[in-house]
Design an enzyme around this catalytic site. Structure first.
Site, PDB file in Angstrom:
ATOM      1  N   LYS A   5      -2.806   4.843  11.529  1.00  0.00           N
ATOM      2  CA  LYS A   5      -3.025   3.590  10.780  1.00  0.00           C
ATOM      3  C   LYS A   5      -2.494   3.745   9.354  1.00  0.00           C
ATOM      4  O   LYS A   5      -2.210   4.855   8.902  1.00  0.00           O
ATOM      5  CB  LYS A   5      -4.512   3.248  10.774  1.00  0.00           C
ATOM      6  N   ARG A 100     -20.866   0.562   9.578  1.00  0.00           N
ATOM      7  CA  ARG A 100     -19.616  -0.168   9.401  1.00  0.00           C
ATOM      8  C   ARG A 100     -19.383  -1.012  10.650  1.00  0.00           C
ATOM      9  O   ARG A 100     -20.114  -1.950  10.894  1.00  0.00           O
ATOM     10  CB  ARG A 100     -18.481   0.852   9.125  1.00  0.00           C
ATOM     11  N   HIS A 129     -18.275   6.880  15.168  1.00  0.00           N
ATOM     12  CA  HIS A 129     -17.542   7.456  14.031  1.00  0.00           C
ATOM     13  C   HIS A 129     -18.536   8.116  13.083  1.00  0.00           C
ATOM     14  O   HIS A 129     -19.575   7.538  12.774  1.00  0.00           O
ATOM     15  CB  HIS A 129     -16.766   6.346  13.324  1.00  0.00           C
ATOM     16  N   ARG A 188      -9.952  11.941  17.606  1.00  0.00           N
ATOM     17  CA  ARG A 188      -9.167  10.979  16.809  1.00  0.00           C
ATOM     18  C   ARG A 188      -8.781  11.660  15.495  1.00  0.00           C
ATOM     19  O   ARG A 188      -9.485  11.580  14.505  1.00  0.00           O
ATOM     20  CB  ARG A 188      -9.997   9.722  16.507  1.00  0.00           C
ATOM     21  N   TYR A 232       5.143   1.501 -22.362  1.00  0.00           N
ATOM     22  CA  TYR A 232       4.337   0.321 -22.703  1.00  0.00           C
ATOM     23  C   TYR A 232       3.049   0.715 -23.424  1.00  0.00           C
ATOM     24  O   TYR A 232       2.399   1.697 -23.053  1.00  0.00           O
ATOM     25  CB  TYR A 232       3.936  -0.428 -21.432  1.00  0.00           C
ATOM     26  N   MET A 280       6.439   0.329 -13.474  1.00  0.00           N
ATOM     27  CA  MET A 280       6.615  -0.053 -12.072  1.00  0.00           C
ATOM     28  C   MET A 280       7.663   0.811 -11.365  1.00  0.00           C
ATOM     29  O   MET A 280       7.524   1.136 -10.184  1.00  0.00           O
ATOM     30  CB  MET A 280       6.999  -1.529 -11.991  1.00  0.00           C
ATOM     31  N   ASP A 281       8.700   1.190 -12.108  1.00  0.00           N
ATOM     32  CA  ASP A 281       9.831   1.867 -11.470  1.00  0.00           C
ATOM     33  C   ASP A 281      10.144   3.244 -12.033  1.00  0.00           C
ATOM     34  O   ASP A 281      11.046   3.921 -11.544  1.00  0.00           O
ATOM     35  CB  ASP A 281      11.098   1.009 -11.648  1.00  0.00           C
TER      36      ASP A 281
HETATM   37  C1  LIG Z   1     -12.674   5.101  13.614  1.00  0.00           C
HETATM   38  C2  LIG Z   1     -11.860   6.173  12.989  1.00  0.00           C
HETATM   39  N1  LIG Z   1     -11.604   7.285  13.684  1.00  0.00           N
HETATM   40  C3  LIG Z   1     -10.875   8.296  13.173  1.00  0.00           C
HETATM   41  C4  LIG Z   1     -10.366   8.229  11.895  1.00  0.00           C
HETATM   42  C5  LIG Z   1      -9.579   9.390  11.354  1.00  0.00           C
HETATM   43  O1  LIG Z   1     -10.251   9.987  10.281  1.00  0.00           O
HETATM   44  P1  LIG Z   1      -9.678  11.333   9.642  1.00  0.00           P
HETATM   45  O2  LIG Z   1      -8.434  10.943   8.908  1.00  0.00           O
HETATM   46  O3  LIG Z   1     -10.742  11.762   8.690  1.00  0.00           O
HETATM   47  O4  LIG Z   1      -9.410  12.255  10.760  1.00  0.00           O
HETATM   48  C6  LIG Z   1     -10.605   7.089  11.130  1.00  0.00           C
HETATM   49  C7  LIG Z   1     -10.096   7.013   9.767  1.00  0.00           C
HETATM   50  O5  LIG Z   1     -10.671   6.551   8.843  1.00  0.00           O
HETATM   51  C8  LIG Z   1     -11.378   6.028  11.688  1.00  0.00           C
HETATM   52  O6  LIG Z   1     -11.628   4.915  10.992  1.00  0.00           O
END
Ligand SMILES: Cc1ncc(COP(=O)(O)O)c(C=O)c1O
Length: 340
Positions: A5, A100, A129, A188, A232, A280-281
């Site tokens: 993600k 959450r 989680h 995960r 700036y 910015m750049d």
């Molecule tokens: C539901 C869920 N699983 C897994 C992860 C992965 O977490 P991490 O980067 O700490 O392994 C996240 C990340 O925030 C998450 O939201």
């Protein structure tokens, strides 16, 4: 199941996903439907779990791109059931203590029953989680174990009612490292996929090497007299004659303005402090104490150079944040170059 993600925590979702699949991953996780669509449009065909909230209005896109939603409310489940052309894999999220997303443990049986009673839905997974699996603090460790126990009790309750989701998962990176008993059917892994630690104060049992560095070049080099102000707002005034390097990276690349007068970069293996505001750049660094700096010299904003290192933890700290945000903040304008 690597977590890619937020553009793979800034590393580039498509390239990271491809590398992870080549290395043996067999499914991917994103947070938003749009992130899954990006991976599909790049030609990736493995199962993709959307871990974030998914509203009923997102069902057509989900179906068009063969994505697996996380369901936590009945409206989306019903919309999916009505529109799915064939049995559609879905996953159930249980909130065991993160506060959450997800249904609470006492709601899990009735919600799971409602899902399995929708004929077009196929409950392929259930997950939770952890809130503090990264922390070595004994209270936090007890909390993590308590969350896991709650999850296992929910799974037993579902099983007693004949509901057995084949993919049960709980472990993020931290739990993958520190709680092997939570690995279940898949892990995960987010931050450790990128070679970074979930918590810099909690050593990893496996070696990790950061995948990402940020490199630029000295684009302009000037000697300015004492009293000259930089950038700036004139927040920096030279106390004596200084040599100033201009580095063509800025907050428009995700190199935060919070680094103004705080951060440093590496040039010729030495630290050059950032002086004045990050624009910015571009921004300026004081190279007065580094002999022989030349136009075009490599500048390391994050990563190693000649035995010196600016880590993602240090960069994040200067930003008032953490390593996760230091890399995730990097914007698409900053070109990604991948090396084997
Ligand atoms: C539901 C869920 N699983 C897994 C992860 C992965 O977490 P991490 O980067 O700490 O392994 C996240 C990340 O925030 C998450 O939201």
């Amino acid at each position: 199941m690597p977590v890619v993600k937020a553009n793979a925590y800034g590393h580039g979702a498509v390239a990271v996903a491809r590398a992870a699949l080549q290395a043996g991953a067999d499914r991917l996780a994103v947070n938003r439907v749009a992130e899954g669509v990006e991976l599909r449009q790049a030609g990736l065909q493995v199962p993709i779990l959307v871990m974030g909230y998914c509203g009923p209005w997102e069902v057509p896109e989900l179906l068009a791109h063969n994505l697996t939603p996380t369901l936590t409310e009945i409206e989306t489940a019903q919309a999916l059931n009505a529109a799915a052309p064939h049995p559609w894999p879905v996953q159930l999220k249980i909130d065991t203590g993160m506060g959450r997303l997800g249904v609470l443990p006492h709601e899990a049986l009735s919600f799971a029953t409602a899902l399995v009673n929708l004929p077009k839905l196929e409950l392929e997974g259930a997950y939770t989680h952890f809130a503090c699996a990264d922390s070595p603090d004994p209270d936090d460790q007890a909390y993590t174990r308590w969350q896991f126990e709650r999850f296992m009790v929910v799974l037993e309750t579902l099983a007693a009612a004949g509901i057995r989701p084949p993919l049960r998962h709980a472990a993020n990176s931290a739990a993958t490292l520190y709680y092997p008993e939570t690995h279940l059917d898949l892990v995960r892994v987010g931050i450790i996929t990128y070679g970074l630690l979930p918590d810099a104060n909690h050593p990893s049992p496996i070696p990790l090497r950061p995948a990402l560095s940020i490199r630029s070049r000295v684009a302009r080099l000037r000697t300015l007299p004492a009293g000259s102000s930089i950038s700036y707002g004139r927040t920096y005034t030279a106390p004596h004659e200084i040599q100033v390097a201009l580095i063509p990276v800025g907050y428009g690349d995700g190199y935060h303005r919070a680094l103004s007068n705080r951060g440093a970069v590496l040039i010729r293996g030495q630290r050059a402090p950032i002086i004045g505001r990050v624009c910015m750049d571009q921004f300026m660094a004081d190279v007065s104490n580094i002999p022989g700096v030349a136009l075009g010299d490599e500048v390391v904003l994050l990563g190693r150079q000649a035995g010196e290192e600016i880590s993602a933890e240090e960069l994040g700290g200067w930003m008032g944040s953490i390593n996760y945000e230091a890399t995730t903040a990097l914007l698409p304008r900053l070109p990604r170059v991948y090396k084997a």
